[in-house]
Each structure stands twice: as structure tokens, then as C-alpha cells.
Motif scaffolding. Structure first.
Motif, PDB file in Angstrom:
ATOM      1  N   ASP A 111      17.594  48.934  91.955  1.00  0.00           N
ATOM      2  CA  ASP A 111      18.421  48.395  90.881  1.00  0.00           C
ATOM      3  C   ASP A 111      19.375  49.457  90.345  1.00  0.00           C
ATOM      4  O   ASP A 111      20.556  49.177  90.087  1.00  0.00           O
ATOM      5  N   ARG A 112      18.857  50.674  90.180  1.00  0.00           N
ATOM      6  CA  ARG A 112      19.698  51.734  89.639  1.00  0.00           C
ATOM      7  C   ARG A 112      20.779  52.139  90.639  1.00  0.00           C
ATOM      8  O   ARG A 112      21.921  52.401  90.257  1.00  0.00           O
ATOM      9  N   GLU A 147      22.104  50.160  92.924  1.00  0.00           N
ATOM     10  CA  GLU A 147      23.096  49.085  92.953  1.00  0.00           C
ATOM     11  C   GLU A 147      23.997  49.149  91.732  1.00  0.00           C
ATOM     12  O   GLU A 147      25.212  48.936  91.821  1.00  0.00           O
ATOM     13  N   ASN A 148      23.411  49.445  90.588  1.00  0.00           N
ATOM     14  CA  ASN A 148      24.199  49.535  89.358  1.00  0.00           C
ATOM     15  C   ASN A 148      25.174  50.701  89.428  1.00  0.00           C
ATOM     16  O   ASN A 148      26.343  50.585  89.014  1.00  0.00           O
ATOM     17  N   ARG A 178      28.058  49.783  91.678  1.00  0.00           N
ATOM     18  CA  ARG A 178      28.944  48.821  91.020  1.00  0.00           C
ATOM     19  C   ARG A 178      29.830  49.507  89.986  1.00  0.00           C
ATOM     20  O   ARG A 178      31.032  49.209  89.876  1.00  0.00           O
ATOM     21  N   MET A 179      29.266  50.434  89.243  1.00  0.00           N
ATOM     22  CA  MET A 179      30.052  51.132  88.235  1.00  0.00           C
ATOM     23  C   MET A 179      31.124  52.027  88.876  1.00  0.00           C
ATOM     24  O   MET A 179      32.258  52.098  88.402  1.00  0.00           O
ATOM     25  N   GLY A 181      25.487  52.671  82.493  1.00  0.00           N
ATOM     26  CA  GLY A 181      25.592  51.226  82.332  1.00  0.00           C
ATOM     27  C   GLY A 181      27.008  50.731  82.244  1.00  0.00           C
ATOM     28  O   GLY A 181      27.247  49.540  82.378  1.00  0.00           O
TER      29      GLY A 181
END
Length: 682
Positions: free
Chosen positions: A608-609, A611-612, A615-616, A677
């Protein structure tokens, strides 16, 4: 005075003198000398035409034919003037009038007209037809010959210099036969002029002798007729030799030997034909009523000659068998199959309607552009890319082309026939099929070529079909340069470096850096679009780092560190480099998740981290591109390589640099920060 200077002055001067001869009276001594020059020059040209190995070796012959014809006509004018004014035109003409034709006007006229008929009806007519057909066939064959040259060049069978030489030969051959087609008319006109001049001399001499010199009709006919016929014979014998030379040149096929050698070799190869001719000559001798001695002598000579000739057919067959053995493997041999199985490193496939782009005879210049592109990319990347194998593919849709790397399709696009690609925002008013530019995906439209000027007036960028394919190919090569680099290419680069900087290459060998390890380093640099032109400094950095570690990633980073100022300078605009960075806590967290593996360091992040984070970074890169900036991310050198591998699939155009790679001469401006985030603009 050197030969070039002499030719620049003497040849034009001689041509001008030929024209002057028609106007200025010449003494008989000079006329005799010029007649000897004319006769000797004709003999020289005849011998040269027999000794050249191909027509292009005597490419000045059409011009020489014109000059010789003018020179001969000028001599006719000078001789006519002397005959009519003084009744004497020099010793050469008088000798031909008395010795060659035996002092008989009738014999001289008959011989003269026979020579004219031979020259005009036989040799000149044949040479004219041969030259006309050769010129037509040569022009028709030019596109095919040009394509064959381009195919050999693309296949690597010849170099650029040899291709230029062959193209010059093809063009020169077409020019030569075209010139010979026109020059044969000079010989034809010369024969007609000889008849007219001789006729005028006969009539004019008779009138001058009877009216002005008060000679009797018999004396006038004897004196002036002999001189007129002698003048005609003196001019027609060299003219006949020049005509024969023209015939030999136009009918000469290009071989490795002169005419005499070819004739002897080819006749010597026909032993059976020579023997049969000898037998026939002996049989003719026994025919009643025919003289026996001449035919028996000739037949005996032919039989003796046939007995002394070797059986060349058997020798050639044996030689062919010997030569054929090592000529090449059979189609079913492993070597032949391996050659057919070989996959081209870089290839271009075009649909049938795009073949005109690669045919120079139809105005296509795509092959020339691809050759120029190879040179440009070699100077840009520091490595010579493979030859682009171009072929047609009947299975492709009309107007489609495919780019392959090692047989894998990595690019496909359109090049609509009869259209140009208009790229811009104001495309609604233009006719054509909407599409996207194949490299950057910009909105575009294939516009009929008639609307090109209108598209340019509307501010669109207009690109022709060949440029579309070339640009697409260039971007594909830049992106996949690492895949195209082979170990043989690395060996060639090392050989060049050893020639210029032998100490660096010797030090690399002393550090026991293998060719494979260096190949991995250079391929890694090219995969991130880093040029390897500065190969010597790369070798120095790799050698120094290899003394402490042999890890390929570490060696590559050492090379990048040396090239860092150049890498960042290539991305800067006017000394300003816009970048985005990682938020310090994010960067610290990534450093803590750095792990070592068999394929190099990697980031052990939770899915998850990870992928995040991807994306960022992608969102931040998109924001930079929307602002008209090149997407550049700067981070710590330890995480640069694993971070680049992590985000490569999502942001292929993102350039990831380490802080150490920023050149001190640049002004670095941070315009984005990637947090855990959210990405924030600065």
C-alpha cells in the motif's frame, strides 16, 4: 606547369584554334602537319577504345568525338581554300591523290564513296542504334541500381564512401550513354559533310581551273579532281577510325580486361568451334573450281591452333567445383539455418503503400534520413546503433509501419499516403483523419498535402510522413539504447578508447573489470538516457570503484557521479533546473527500508505504501509537465537507483537524480515536494 594547369589552358586553346582555322588561311606546311596530327589522333583514339575495360574509363569520348569532327571539318575548309586558290594543298593530300588511289580519279571516287557508305550506313547507323538503346536501358535501370546500392549500404556490405562512388558511377553511366546517343549524330553529319565538300571541291576546282587558270578541261579535271579526292581520302580514313572507335565504345561490355585480351580468351575457350572451322575450310578446298591452296592453308592453321588450345571447359568446370565448395553452406545446413534464424536488432516494417518512402527512384528519402539519424544518435548517445533493417509487410494495414527491437514490436504508427501530419490546437477547420502524434501523443490530424500551407498559416506544426517515422524511430532508439548495446559494441568502444587513451584501458584491465561488467554499466547508463560519449571518464570511475566493490549498481552510480554535472546540465534550461524533492520524513523512511539483494538494492515497502508513493510521484511529475517543465526528481544517492526502478513503469519519462549529480554551475529551483500522503507545490 602541372598537368591540370596545362589541361585548363591547352585544351580550350586548341578548340578555339580549330574555329580560327576555318577563317584564317594556313600555309601548306601547317596543313600537312595538322593532317598528320588528325591521322595520329584517330589512331590513338581507336587504340584507347580497344584498351579501356569499361566505357566509363573513356567518359570524355563523346566530347572528343565533337572536337575531332570539328577539327576534321576545319582541315577540309583549309584544304579546300588551298586547292581552289593555288591548285596545291600540301604534300600529304598530293600523296594520297597519287599513291593511295594510283592517280586515278575514278578509282579515288569509288574508294571514297565506299568509305563513306561503310562509315555512314554500317558503322554510324549501328553505333547510333546501340547508343540509343543503351541510353534508354541505362535510364530505366537507374532506380533499381540505386535501390541495390541502398540495400547493400543498409545491410552493411558497403560503407558510405563506396555507396557514393557507386551512385556517381550510375549517374555517370547514364550521362555517358545519353551523350553517346547525341554524339553519334556528329559522325552521321560528318559523313554527309564529306560528300558535300568533295562534290563542291570537284565542281569548284573544275570551274576555277578552266575559268581563272585557263587550263584545258582535261588538265583541270586531272589536277583538281585528284586533289579533291585526295583531300576526301585524307579526311575519311581518320573519320572511319573515329566511327569504329565509337562503335567499340558503345558495344563494349564492362569486364576486367581490355578488348584484345577478352577476344583472345573467349575465342580460345571455344576449342571445338575452332576445330570445326578448320575442317570446314579444308572441305571447301575440295570443291571443284575453287582455289585449293588458300583454303587448305587457312584450314591447316585453324586445326593446328585448335590442337594447341587447352580444353578450357573442363578446366573451368574443375575450377568451378573447387570454388563452389567453400562458397557457402547448403540451404539446409545448420549454418544457413542459423543465419535465417538471426533476429535483427532494429527493424522497420512498412505496408505496401509506404514502399515509395524507401525507393529513391520514386522520390523516397527515408533511407537517407535513417542514415543521417544514425550519425546524429551516435554523436548524441556515444554509441553506434545497429543498422535499421527495412522490409515490407503485406499483412500490415495501409499506411501502417511497425518498429521492432530484437523482433519485438515496440512502436507502431501511421503514415497516410498523400497526406502530412498537422500537430496543433486549431485542427477543426482542416480536413483529414484525427490521430495522435506517435511520440508524445499530441493531438494531430492527417491532412491532404494540398492543405499544407493552410495548416501552417493556422499555426500548426506540419510534418511529412518520412519525418514522422524518423522521429518515432529516434525516440524509440533513445528509450531502448541500452537494449541495443551489445558486448561487441562495448568491445569496439574499448578498442577506440585504447587507441586514444591506452593507459585508461590498461588500468581497467589491471582492475580485472570484465567486458560483461562494463557492458552492464554502460547499458544501465543508456537505459536512463545518459550519454556515454565521455567514455574515458566513465572507465576511470569504474576502475576506481571496482577496487573496492564489483557490484554493478555501485559501478553504475560511480560513473553517474562523474557524469553528474553533464547529466543535470542537459536537463537545465538557460542554467536553471526545476526539480521536485522528497519530503525529509519520506526520504528518511525510504532509507530505512533500503535492502540489498541479488539484483541490487531495493525498497522493502509495504504494497500500500509503495503504491501510494508511486501515485504521489506520478502526480507531482504530471504537475511539472503541465507547467512546461521536464519532470526531474532529486533524492539521496543511496535511494536513487531503487527509487527509479520502483516508479519507472508508472512514470517512464521521469528523470531521477541524486543531490551529488547537480552541477554547481546550475540554479536549482524546487517547484514540488512529494510527501507521504500528498504532493505540495512550492
Amino acid at each position: 606547369m602541372n598537368s591540370n594547369r596545362f589541361g585548363q589552358l591547352a585544351i580550350p586553346g586548341a578548340i578555339v584554334a580549330v574555329v580560327v582555322m576555318m577563317v584564317v588561311p594556313l600555309p601548306t606546311v601547317v596543313v600537312d602537319m595538322l593532317l598528320a596530327v588528325n591521322m595520329s589522333g584517330a589512331v590513338l583514339i581507336l587504340l584507347m577504345s580497344m584498351h579501356v575495360r569499361r566505357p566509363l574509363d573513356f567518359s570524355v569520348f563523346p566530347t572528343m568525338l565533337l572536337v575531332c569532327t570539328m577539327f576534321r571539318l576545319a582541315l577540309n575548309v583549309s584544304a579546300t581554300r588551298l586547292v581552289l586558290l593555288h591548285g596545291f594543298a600540301g604534300n600529304v593530300i598530293e600523296a594520297f591523290g597519287h599513291f593511295v588511289i594510283g592517280g586515278s580519279v575514278v578509282v579515288g571516287l569509288v574508294l571514297f564513296f565506299i568509305l563513306v557508305v561503310i562509315q555512314f550506313m554500317v558503322i554510324t547507323k549501328g553505333s547510333e542504334r546501340v547508343a540509343e538503346v543503351a541510353a534508354r536501358f541505362t535510364l530505366d535501370a537507374m532506380p533499381g541500381k540505386q535501390m541495390a546500392i541502398d540495400a547493400d549500404l543498409n545491410a552493411g556490405m558497403i560503407d558510405e564512401e563506396e555507396a557514393r562512388r557507386r551512385r556517381r558511377d550510375v549517374a555517370a553511366e547514364a550521362d555517358f550513354y545519353g551523350a553517346m546517343d547525341g554524339a553519334s549524330k556528329f559522325v552521321k553529319g560528318d559523313a554527309i559533310a564529306a560528300i558535300v565538300i568533295t562534290t563542291v571541291n570537284l565542281i569548284g576546282g573544275f570551274v576555277v581551273g578552266v575559268i581563272q587558270h585557263h587550263l584545258s578541261i582535261g588538265d583541270a579535271v586531272k589536277t583538281y579532281s585528284l586533289l579533291s579526292v585526295g583531300d576526301g581520302m585524307v579526311s575519311q580514313i581518320p573519320a572511319l577510325m573515329i566511327s569504329v572507335s565509337a562503335g567499340i565504345i558503345t558495344t563494349r561490355a564492362a569486364t576486367d580486361d581490355d578488348l584484345g585480351t577478352d577476344v583472345l580468351r573467349q575465342f580460345s575457350a571455344q576449342k571445338q568451334a575452332v576445330r570445326a572451322a578448320g575442317v570446314v575450310a579444308c572441305l571447301i578446298a575440295i570443291v571443284p573450281g575453287l582455289p585449293k591452296v588458300p583454303f587448305l592453308v587457312v584450314g591447316a592453321l585453324l586445326l593446328v591452333l585448335a590442337a594447341r588450345l587447352k580444353d578450357t571447359r573442363r578446366d573451368e568446370a574443375a575450377g568451378t567445383a573447387v570454388e563452389a565448395a567453400p562458397a557457402g553452406p547448403s540451404p539446409d545446413s545448420p549454418e544457413a539455418l542459423m543465419d535465417q534464424m538471426r533476429v535483427d536488432a532494429l527493424s522497420l516494417e512498412v505496408s505496401v503503400d509506404l514502399i515509395d518512402l524507401v525507393e529513391p527512384g520514386r522520390g523516397g528519402d527515408l533511407l537517407d534520413r535513417m542514415r543521417a539519424l544514425r550519425r546524429k544518435l551516435a554523436l548524441e548517445l556515444g554509441v553506434v546503433i545497429p543498422l535499421v533493417r527495412t522490409r515490407d509487410n503485406f499483412e500490415l494495414a495501409p499506411g501502417t509501419y511497425v518498429l521492432r527491437v530484437h523482433g519485438v514490436e515496440l512502436g507502431r504508427g501511421e503514415a497516410v499516403a498523400g497526406c502530412v501530419l498537422a500537430i496543433g490546437d486549431n485542427l477543426q477547420t482542416l480536413p483529414g483523419a484525427p490521430t495522435h502524434e506517435p511520440v508524445f501523443g499530441l493531438a494531430a490530424k492527417w491532412v491532404p498535402i494540398e492543405f499544407r500551407q493552410q495548416a501552417e498559416l493556422q499555426g500548426c506544426t506540419v510534418v511529412d510522413r518520412a519525418s514522422v517515422i524518423t522521429t518515432h524511430l529516434a525516440e524509440l532508439v533513445r528509450t531502448n539504447a541500452g537494449k541495443l548495446l551489445t558486448r561487441q559494441d562495448v568491445k569496439a568502444l574499448l578498442d577506440v578508447a585504447h587507441h586514444t587513451d591506452p593507459a585508461v584501458v590498461d588500468d581497467l584491465a589491471a582492475a580485472q573489470v570484465s567486458l560483461g561488467e562494463l557492458h552492464v554499466v554502460l547499458r544501465g547508463l543508456l537505459e536512463e538516457q545518459v550519454a556515454i560519449r565521455d567514455l574515458v571518464r566513465i572507465l576511470e570511475a569504474v576502475t576506481e570503484r571496482a577496487r573496492t566493490t564489483r557490484d554493478p549498481e555501485a559501478l553504475t552510480e560511480a560513473a553517474r557521479l562523474v557524469l553528474g554535472p553533464a547529466i543535470s546540465a542537459d536537463l537545465a534550461v538557460d542554467g536553471r533546473l526545476a526539480v521536485m524533492t522528497l519530503e525529509p520524513m519520506v526520504e528518511h523512511g525510504i532509507l530505512e527500508r533500503l535492502r540489498a539483494g541479488d539484483g541490487g538494492t531495493f525498497l522493502a515497502l509495504e504494497p500500500d505504501r509503495a503504491e501510494n508513493l508511486v501515485r504521489m510521484v506520478a502526480a507531482a511529475a504530471h504537475d511539472m509537465e503541465q507547467r512546461g517543465e521536464q519532470a526531474v526528481l532529486v533524492c539521496a544517492s543511496q535511494i536513487r537507483s531503487p527509487l527509479r526502478r520502483l516508479v519507472r513503469s508508472a512514470v517512464p519519462l521521469l528523470r531521477v537524480l541524486s543531490y551529488a549529480e547537480l552541477g554547481p554551475q546550475l540554479t536549482v529551483e524546487t517547484i514540488g515536494v512529494v510527501s507521504d500522503g500528498v504532493h505540495a507545490a512550492v
